[in-house]
Write an enzyme that holds these catalytic residues in place. Structure first.
Site, PDB file in Angstrom:
ATOM      1  N   ASP A 123      16.314  26.705  83.096  1.00  9.76           N
ATOM      2  CA  ASP A 123      15.195  26.629  82.157  1.00  9.76           C
ATOM      3  C   ASP A 123      13.903  26.748  82.948  1.00  9.76           C
ATOM      4  OD1 ASP A 123      16.804  26.260  79.900  1.00  9.76           O
ATOM      5  OD2 ASP A 123      16.817  24.088  80.119  1.00  9.76           O
ATOM      6  N   ASP A 139      16.949  30.322  74.699  1.00 13.19           N
ATOM      7  CA  ASP A 139      16.637  29.300  73.694  1.00 13.19           C
ATOM      8  C   ASP A 139      15.710  29.861  72.619  1.00 13.19           C
ATOM      9  OD1 ASP A 139      18.143  27.484  75.197  1.00 13.19           O
ATOM     10  OD2 ASP A 139      16.390  26.826  76.334  1.00 13.19           O
TER      11      ASP A 139
END
Length: 156
Positions: A123, A139
């Protein structure tokens, strides 16, 4: 002879929409995997955008949304497989939402591949909002796909 006619001759009977969906999945999966690789190599220190409202900061996520189920890799992979099967069915059965399902599948595959290869998901996008997690492109693809499905369902 075009590719759709060739595939149909082979007995697969794929529609243009399903081929387009496959293209969407490949393009957005590639974008996700490339950006995760870039983040891992390039974000040794955080980068601040828009006066610090958005930060590019590399993090490892061993769970799923908001780091839930952290450390339960096998369970997460099993859940992912069932979701892929269900979403693949929806992609075939509900052509009104094929773009949205393609985005969700691309994002899901991106995180799945990352988790299989490394044991975690990379991430790197953080909106400077208290309590919000660090995201990745996958995401956003998943969230955008879900929003499109919801809007399509409300409109119909």
């Amino acid at each position: 002879m075009n590719i759709i006619n060739y595939i149909n001759m082979m007995g697969m009977n794929l529609s243009r929409e399903l081929l387009f969906a496959l293209g969407i999945i490949i393009i957005f999966l590639t974008l996700d995997l490339w950006t995760k690789g870039w983040a891992e190599k390039s974000l040794n220190l955080p980068k601040y955008l828009f006066g610090g409202k958005i930060q590019l900061i590399y993090m490892r996520n061993y769970g799923i949304a908001f780091n839930k189920l952290s450390g339960k890799k096998k369970l997460i992979l099993i859940i992912n497989l069932f979701l892929f099967i269900y979403l693949s069915y929806l992609l075939y059965a509900d052509m009104n939402n094929y773009f949205a399902y393609s985005l969700i599948l691309a994002g899901g595959f991106g995180n799945f591949i990352n988790r299989l290869q490394k044991g975690y998901v990379s991430d790197f996008i953080y909106f400077n909002l208290k309590g919000w997690p660090v995201f990745n492109i996958a995401d956003f693809e998943i969230i955008l796909g879900i929003v499109i499905v919801i809007l399509n369902e409300i409109a119909n």
